[in-house]
Design a protein around this motif. Structure first.
Motif, PDB file in Angstrom:
ATOM      1  N   VAL A 239       0.800  -1.278  -0.007  1.00  0.00           N
ATOM      2  CA  VAL A 239      -0.010  -0.107   0.151  1.00  0.00           C
ATOM      3  C   VAL A 239       0.895   1.251   0.032  1.00  0.00           C
ATOM      4  N   CYS A 240       0.402   2.166  -0.866  1.00  0.00           N
ATOM      5  CA  CYS A 240       1.076   3.496  -1.015  1.00  0.00           C
ATOM      6  C   CYS A 240       0.316   4.759  -0.921  1.00  0.00           C
ATOM      7  N   VAL A 241       0.536   5.403   0.176  1.00  0.00           N
ATOM      8  CA  VAL A 241      -0.240   6.744   0.663  1.00  0.00           C
ATOM      9  C   VAL A 241       0.166   7.611  -0.551  1.00  0.00           C
ATOM     10  N   THR A 242      -0.821   8.192  -0.855  1.00  0.00           N
ATOM     11  CA  THR A 242      -0.495   9.318  -2.137  1.00  0.00           C
ATOM     12  C   THR A 242      -1.760  10.513  -2.253  1.00  0.00           C
ATOM     13  N   PRO A 243      -1.364  11.527  -2.805  1.00  0.00           N
ATOM     14  CA  PRO A 243      -2.119  12.718  -2.893  1.00  0.00           C
ATOM     15  C   PRO A 243      -3.548  12.174  -3.904  1.00  0.00           C
ATOM     16  N   ALA A 244      -4.785  12.391  -3.449  1.00  0.00           N
ATOM     17  CA  ALA A 244      -5.858  12.006  -4.274  1.00  0.00           C
ATOM     18  C   ALA A 244      -6.066  12.738  -5.891  1.00  0.00           C
ATOM     19  N   ARG A 245      -5.924  14.006  -5.722  1.00  0.00           N
ATOM     20  CA  ARG A 245      -6.078  14.684  -7.083  1.00  0.00           C
ATOM     21  C   ARG A 245      -4.932  14.746  -7.681  1.00  0.00           C
ATOM     22  N   LEU A 246      -3.797  15.472  -7.105  1.00  0.00           N
ATOM     23  CA  LEU A 246      -2.708  15.700  -7.619  1.00  0.00           C
ATOM     24  C   LEU A 246      -1.708  14.491  -8.404  1.00  0.00           C
ATOM     25  N   GLY A 247      -2.019  13.517  -7.546  1.00  0.00           N
ATOM     26  CA  GLY A 247      -1.366  12.035  -8.061  1.00  0.00           C
ATOM     27  C   GLY A 247      -2.254  11.442  -9.147  1.00  0.00           C
ATOM     28  N   ARG A 248      -3.725  11.810  -9.387  1.00  0.00           N
ATOM     29  CA  ARG A 248      -4.420  11.154 -10.362  1.00  0.00           C
ATOM     30  C   ARG A 248      -3.722  10.780 -11.424  1.00  0.00           C
ATOM     31  N   PRO A 249      -3.196  11.705 -12.317  1.00  0.00           N
ATOM     32  CA  PRO A 249      -2.369  11.396 -13.762  1.00  0.00           C
ATOM     33  C   PRO A 249      -1.541  10.022 -13.534  1.00  0.00           C
ATOM     34  N   MET A 250      -0.659  10.218 -12.430  1.00  0.00           N
ATOM     35  CA  MET A 250       0.418   8.933 -12.281  1.00  0.00           C
ATOM     36  C   MET A 250      -0.621   7.727 -11.929  1.00  0.00           C
ATOM     37  N   LEU A 251      -1.576   7.721 -10.945  1.00  0.00           N
ATOM     38  CA  LEU A 251      -2.080   6.493 -10.585  1.00  0.00           C
ATOM     39  C   LEU A 251      -3.014   6.006 -11.979  1.00  0.00           C
ATOM     40  N   GLU A 252      -3.434   6.805 -12.864  1.00  0.00           N
ATOM     41  CA  GLU A 252      -4.054   6.569 -13.889  1.00  0.00           C
ATOM     42  C   GLU A 252      -3.189   5.727 -14.961  1.00  0.00           C
ATOM     43  N   THR A 253      -1.887   6.457 -15.154  1.00  0.00           N
ATOM     44  CA  THR A 253      -1.172   6.006 -15.866  1.00  0.00           C
ATOM     45  C   THR A 253      -0.568   4.387 -15.683  1.00  0.00           C
ATOM     46  N   LEU A 254      -0.556   4.507 -14.204  1.00  0.00           N
ATOM     47  CA  LEU A 254       0.084   2.923 -13.668  1.00  0.00           C
ATOM     48  C   LEU A 254      -1.071   1.876 -13.522  1.00  0.00           C
ATOM     49  N   GLY A 255      -2.353   2.423 -13.781  1.00  0.00           N
ATOM     50  CA  GLY A 255      -3.432   1.567 -13.546  1.00  0.00           C
ATOM     51  C   GLY A 255      -3.746   1.222 -11.962  1.00  0.00           C
ATOM     52  N   LEU A 256      -3.103   2.000 -11.187  1.00  0.00           N
ATOM     53  CA  LEU A 256      -3.433   1.896  -9.756  1.00  0.00           C
ATOM     54  C   LEU A 256      -4.693   2.115  -9.248  1.00  0.00           C
ATOM     55  N   ARG A 257      -5.297   1.536  -8.301  1.00  0.00           N
ATOM     56  CA  ARG A 257      -6.650   1.890  -7.627  1.00  0.00           C
ATOM     57  C   ARG A 257      -6.555   2.477  -6.251  1.00  0.00           C
ATOM     58  N   THR A 258      -7.375   3.128  -6.157  1.00  0.00           N
ATOM     59  CA  THR A 258      -7.083   3.987  -4.803  1.00  0.00           C
ATOM     60  C   THR A 258      -8.278   3.826  -3.903  1.00  0.00           C
ATOM     61  N   PHE A 259      -8.354   4.048  -2.489  1.00  0.00           N
ATOM     62  CA  PHE A 259      -9.390   3.849  -1.499  1.00  0.00           C
ATOM     63  C   PHE A 259      -9.230   4.528  -0.330  1.00  0.00           C
ATOM     64  N   PRO A 260     -10.262   5.071   0.094  1.00  0.00           N
ATOM     65  CA  PRO A 260     -10.017   6.160   1.430  1.00  0.00           C
ATOM     66  C   PRO A 260      -9.424   5.554   2.453  1.00  0.00           C
ATOM     67  N   LEU A 261      -8.528   6.268   3.201  1.00  0.00           N
ATOM     68  CA  LEU A 261      -7.750   5.966   4.206  1.00  0.00           C
ATOM     69  C   LEU A 261      -8.874   5.596   5.459  1.00  0.00           C
ATOM     70  N   PRO A 262      -8.834   4.597   6.089  1.00  0.00           N
ATOM     71  CA  PRO A 262      -9.564   4.258   7.234  1.00  0.00           C
ATOM     72  C   PRO A 262      -9.392   4.817   8.517  1.00  0.00           C
ATOM     73  N   VAL A 263      -8.293   5.551   8.664  1.00  0.00           N
ATOM     74  CA  VAL A 263      -7.862   6.536   9.808  1.00  0.00           C
ATOM     75  C   VAL A 263      -7.784   7.728   9.315  1.00  0.00           C
TER      76      VAL A 263
END
Length: 302
Positions: A239-263
């Motif tokens: 698991v890697c914690v990352t910025p939701a909006r500013l990290g979006r382009p790289m997250l989409e490029t790498l095909g990563l999924r995101t989820f809200p932090l539970p804390v």
């Protein structure tokens, strides 16, 4: 220098108007004050400069000799203290040294470069690495603009908040957490984690929140950059914690999924900072305006 340089402006007015009264009106002063100034000028040049001819004043040969040069010097002095007539900053040719936090290097930076290519093509950017140890780079002129998560620094430094970013967890599609409906604190803590810290710190606010719940997580690796950490997350089950909006382009490029932090963890405030020496520089102000605009667009909802 023993002479008051204000005398140049007065002499220019006197030689142009050939009248104490008109010269006084031009400089918004009184005729008696201008008469006293003319007396000082006569002493300074050891010449009458203007002499009576009937009801008028006429210049002496020395005054005629000075008139052109005095007018030119006075005009240059007025221009020096007048509003800047520098070229349009959009056409200026400048190189700016930037220190940009790693999380922005692959998201915000490409957009800024594209924007400057069209809005101010003469501006070039030179990226400076983030230092492990805090240094007064802005104060020493090593960096013109710092963008990222800023720490308290020199009190004279100007700063401006740009966006507030929410953190999310990022995982590859094959990760076990990608198959659950809700990532609970217990599931989150049980997963292996990769942490981003240029200072090599493995623990932070997330670990403090987990500890309050009697939980702890295993950090398998600490990397100095978000780009590297997200690539690792793409290749293995961490698991890697990352910025939701500013990290979006790289997250989409790498095909990563995101989820809200539970804390609950604090949001990240991104800002820019610059030294007062650059505050009134028109080209630097243009750069700040473009940074402000591009950051707002990068952080906007999809």
């Amino acid at each position: 220098m023993d002479h008051d340089l204000n005398l140049i402006e007065a002499l220019d007015a006197l030689l142009t108007e050939s009248s104490v009264t008109k010269a006084a009106a031009r400089l918004h002063t009184s005729a008696p004050a201008m008469s006293r100034t003319l007396a000082r000028l006569r002493r300074a040049f050891d010449d009458p400069l203007l002499v009576r001819a009937g009801r008028d004043l006429v210049p002496t040969p020395r005054a005629l000799e000075l008139r052109g040069e005095v007018h030119a010097v006075a005009a240059r002095a007025r221009a020096l203290f007048g509003p800047s007539t520098a070229a349009d900053p959009r056409t200026a040719v400048r190189v700016f040294d930037l220190q940009v936090t790693d999380m922005l290097s692959t998201t915000f930076l490409p957009s800024l470069i594209d924007d400057l290519r069209s809005q101010a093509p003469g501006i070039s950017l030179r990226l400076r690495p983030e230092n492990v140890q805090d240094t007064p780079a802005l104060r020493e002129g090593l960096v013109d603009l710092e963008i990222g998560t800023l720490r308290p620094g020199d009190p004279e430094i100007h700063s401006e908040e740009l966006v507030t970013e929410t953190l999310v967890g990022a995982i590859r599609p094959e990760h076990p957490l990608a198959k659950v409906k809700t990532v609970t604190p217990k599931r989150f803590a049980a997963a292996d984690h990769i942490v981003v810290s240029r200072r090599g710190r493995a623990h932070g606010p997330i670990d403090e929140r987990l500890a309050e719940l009697g939980l702890s997580r295993r950090v398998t690796a600490v990397l100095p950059s978000f780009a590297g950490a997200l690539h690792v997350a793409r290749g293995t089950d961490v698991v890697c914690v990352t910025p939701a909006r500013l990290g979006r382009p790289m997250l989409e490029t790498l095909g990563l999924r995101t989820f809200p932090l539970p804390v609950a963890v604090p949001e990240v405030v991104l800002a820019m900072a610059w030294h007062p020496r650059n505050h009134h520089d028109r080209t630097h102000a243009l750069l700040r305006e473009r940074v402000r605009r591009i950051m707002a667009l990068a952080a906007s909802p999809p």
